[in-house]
Design an enzyme around this catalytic site. Structure first.
Site, PDB file in Angstrom:
ATOM      1  N   ASP A   7       0.911  -0.998  -0.489  1.00  0.00           N
ATOM      2  CA  ASP A   7      -0.390   0.124   0.205  1.00  0.00           C
ATOM      3  C   ASP A   7       1.130   1.643   0.230  1.00  0.00           C
ATOM      4  OD1 ASP A   7      -2.098   1.932   0.059  1.00  0.00           O
ATOM      5  OD2 ASP A   7      -2.444   1.795   2.500  1.00  0.00           O
ATOM      6  N   GLU A  68      -1.370  -1.228  -5.218  1.00  0.00           N
ATOM      7  CA  GLU A  68      -2.508  -0.697  -4.695  1.00  0.00           C
ATOM      8  C   GLU A  68      -2.011   0.557  -6.295  1.00  0.00           C
ATOM      9  OE1 GLU A  68      -5.732   1.346  -1.676  1.00  0.00           O
ATOM     10  OE2 GLU A  68      -4.543   2.591  -2.436  1.00  0.00           O
ATOM     11  N   ASP A 141      -2.995   1.296   6.750  1.00  0.00           N
ATOM     12  CA  ASP A 141      -1.821   0.747   6.199  1.00  0.00           C
ATOM     13  C   ASP A 141      -1.217  -0.796   5.483  1.00  0.00           C
ATOM     14  OD1 ASP A 141      -1.392   3.680   4.659  1.00  0.00           O
ATOM     15  OD2 ASP A 141      -1.881   3.283   7.614  1.00  0.00           O
TER      16      ASP A 141
END
Length: 187
Positions: A7, A68, A141
């Site tokens: 992430d 991501e 996260d």
């Protein structure tokens, strides 16, 4: 298959590793969050993210890296930092000839919760449940990085088969068009 989920972010970059087995079986391996000070210079922050990702790639030897996908936000500065961190991750993986796959936030949410509109709390709860963890990974996260890895394990094989089928269909269509063109020339 072992997947490193990332992430991306400059202030907090979530990193998680999940192993996939048969079907939807997944197993937690490791998770962490790389933090960089907001007042540090951009090159130093990117170097810190890069060094951490390199260490994780060497230590956990994933088969694939799931990141991501950066999506449009109102804060351009945040988007730029996220995109730069994503680039650092992709570069580190490319140096090791590892495939890098990008998943949108809604794809990840849908894969782990069943809804592309799930909130951070729902994602964290489902990651905890799916991986049989004793507590929700913190900060969010960390849970998001694990969710990315799970998403790829569950969606990656289907996406690969779909891409292969699309490529085969394109080849067949091209061959068919060539046969039609040849037949028209003979007329």
């Amino acid at each position: 298959m072992r997947v490193l989920g990332v992430d991306p972010g400059l202030t907090r970059c979530g990193i998680g590793v999940v192993d996939g087995g048969h079907g939807r079986a997944v197993r937690f391996v490791a998770v962490d969050v790389v933090r960089t000070p907001a007042d540090a210079e951009l090159p130093e922050r990117l170097l810190a993210v890069s060094d951490a990702v390199e260490r994780w790639l060497d230590a956990h030897r994933p088969d694939t890296v799931a990141v991501e996908r950066v999506f449009s936000q109102h804060n351009v500065r945040t988007v730029m930092g996220t995109a730069q961190a994503s680039g650092v991750v992709a570069l580190a993986a490319a140096r090791r000839s590892l495939p890098v796959v990008f998943h949108t936030p809604s794809e990840v949410k849908a894969a782990v919760t069943g809804s592309g509109r799930a909130d951070k709390k729902q994602v964290g709860a489902m990651v905890t449940r799916i991986l049989r963890l004793t507590e929700v990974p913190r900060p969010a996260d960390a849970a998001d990085a694990l969710a990315l890895a799970i998403c790829h394990l569950w969606r990656g094989p289907v996406s690969a088969r779909l891409a292969q089928a699309q490529a085969q269909a394109a080849q067949l269509a091209k061959a068919h068009r060539a046969r039609l063109a040849a037949a028209r020339r003979k007329e």
